[in-house]
Every structure is written in structure tokens, then in C-alpha cells.
Design an enzyme around this catalytic site. Sequence first.
Site, short mmCIF file in Angstrom:
data_model
loop_
_atom_site.label_atom_id
_atom_site.label_comp_id
_atom_site.label_asym_id
_atom_site.label_seq_id
_atom_site.Cartn_x
_atom_site.Cartn_y
_atom_site.Cartn_z
N ASN A 77 3.35 9.48 2.26
CA ASN A 77 3.32 9.83 0.94
C ASN A 77 1.99 10.16 0.25
OD1 ASN A 77 6.04 9.83 -0.67
ND2 ASN A 77 6.10 7.67 0.83
N MET A 80 2.28 -2.51 -0.79
CA MET A 80 3.31 -3.64 -0.47
C MET A 80 2.85 -4.82 -1.43
SD MET A 80 5.15 -2.18 1.20
CE MET A 80 6.48 -3.29 2.09
N ASN A 104 5.62 4.92 -9.08
CA ASN A 104 5.76 4.29 -7.71
C ASN A 104 6.97 4.96 -7.10
OD1 ASN A 104 5.96 2.33 -5.66
ND2 ASN A 104 7.61 1.58 -6.23
N ILE A 114 2.50 -6.71 -5.07
CA ILE A 114 2.68 -7.05 -6.44
C ILE A 114 1.61 -7.13 -7.33
CG2 ILE A 114 4.36 -8.03 -7.96
CD1 ILE A 114 6.05 -7.35 -5.79
N GLY A 126 1.02 5.82 5.15
CA GLY A 126 0.40 6.98 4.19
C GLY A 126 1.03 8.19 4.19
N ASP A 139 10.33 -2.67 -9.39
CA ASP A 139 11.21 -1.63 -9.12
C ASP A 139 12.09 -1.64 -10.42
OD1 ASP A 139 11.54 -2.52 -5.79
OD2 ASP A 139 10.05 -1.12 -6.85
N GLU A 170 11.50 12.10 -0.11
CA GLU A 170 10.07 11.53 -0.80
C GLU A 170 8.97 12.36 -0.97
OE1 GLU A 170 9.17 7.32 0.18
OE2 GLU A 170 10.97 7.27 1.23
N HIS A 178 10.23 4.64 -4.52
CA HIS A 178 10.85 3.53 -4.05
C HIS A 178 12.21 4.29 -3.08
CE1 HIS A 178 12.84 -0.37 -3.45
NE2 HIS A 178 14.10 0.10 -3.70
C1 GRF Z 1 8.28 4.63 1.82
O1 GRF Z 1 9.74 4.83 2.37
C2 GRF Z 1 8.14 4.32 0.53
O2 GRF Z 1 9.14 4.70 -0.38
C3 GRF Z 1 8.06 2.89 0.62
O3 GRF Z 1 6.87 2.67 1.77
C4 GRF Z 1 7.55 3.54 2.93
C5 GRF Z 1 6.27 4.03 3.78
O4 GRF Z 1 5.78 5.04 2.96
N1 GRF Z 1 7.41 2.39 -0.38
P1 GRF Z 1 4.23 5.75 3.55
O5 GRF Z 1 4.61 6.54 4.78
O6 GRF Z 1 3.31 4.57 3.80
O7 GRF Z 1 3.90 6.66 2.39
#
Ligand code: GRF
Length: 193
Positions: free
Chosen positions: A22, A95, A112, A97, A20, A150, A179, A114
Amino acid sequence: MVLSTGSKKIKTAIFISGTGSNLKSLINFSKRKKSPISINLIISSNKKAKGLKFAKIFNIKKKIYNFEKNILDEKRILFELKKNEISLICLAGFMKILSKDFIKNFKGKILNIHPSLLPKFKGLNTHEKAIKNNEKYSGCTVHYVNYKLDSGKIIIQKKVKIKKNDTPKILAKRVLVEEHKLYPKAISKIFNL
Ligand code: GRF
């Protein structure tokens, strides 16, 4: 394209599955006066996701769905999104789809992030692939989510130089820092701020 509703903030849901980091940066961004979004809902596909602590810390409504029954869980999520008047979804380390049907309900309103310079290295293990491929740069991309993994329209990207002794872990850490800056920038960009 998501249109801003003037002065009111766009009600946003963040989908997570893990750390989490992001999510945290988007929460901080949403608290800025000029931010076009408010974060009203956190959806996690993992009841043990560390990111769920931010729902508690920042008092944001959270819902957990394990996606064992994808269709049923997606219906439940759609209900929650409508109930909370969500009009923007940000996938952040999510994670699972999402199905075509689900995406159809939020066409042009699901973003999203990536950890690669798309269209290179879609899917998982992006840093390992970039290093193995002797790339000079890796990086991160914020894009709209469409029916192909993606592959949606790119909103913004940030290049990160790959250093000689980089391992996937070291590179991932360096990209993650970018990010956390890129996602808020992408949201500002789609609202022409
Ligand atoms: C990040 O690198 C994101 O780009 C990918 O999952 C990783 C972990 O993200 N999709 P977070 O720390 O859970 O936001």
C-alpha cells in the site's frame, strides 16, 4: 477533516510494519501532478519490514521504532512528524495500536486501510472470518482512525466477491489489488478532487 493548503502538497507520513504494497501505491499516487499529497516520511514499527526498501528506492526519509516503549516511541514519532511538518498520516499495514494521546495530536488526520467491509470483521484474520461466515462479499475500507480499533468514520469501501474455492490467502491477494486502488481514491475524495 484535512484541508488542502491550495497548490502546496499536503506533507504526509506513511506508517508500515510489513510488505509495504500500500505504501508503494501511495508513493506512485503522490507522484501524479494532480495528487494532493507528497510523502515526506515513512515510519516503520519493524526494522525488517520489506516496505522499507521503498524509502531507499524513492529517497524518502525513514524512521524505525519498535514500540517496546510505546509512550517514548510515540513521543519520538510526534517530534519527527512536527519536524517534518506532517499534516496527514496514512497507516498502511501498520500493526501497532496508537494511543489516545497520539491520536488526539492528529485528530481527523490519520487514515487507515482495513481488509474487510467494516464494520464487519474488525481486527485480524479478516479473510478467514469472512470465508468461515459464508459471506458473499469481502472487500476493503479506508477510514479515519479514532480511539476504537477499526471504528472511525468510513471514507470509502470496495466490495470483492468471495469465490467458491477461495482460501484466505487467495482472497487476500484479490482484495489487496483493490486496496492499492482504494487508498489513493480515498485521499482524492477527502480533498474533494
Ligand atoms: C493489507 O491487507 C492491509 O489492508 C493490512 O495489511 C495488509 C498488508 O499491507 N492492514 P501492505 O502490503 O504492507 O501494504
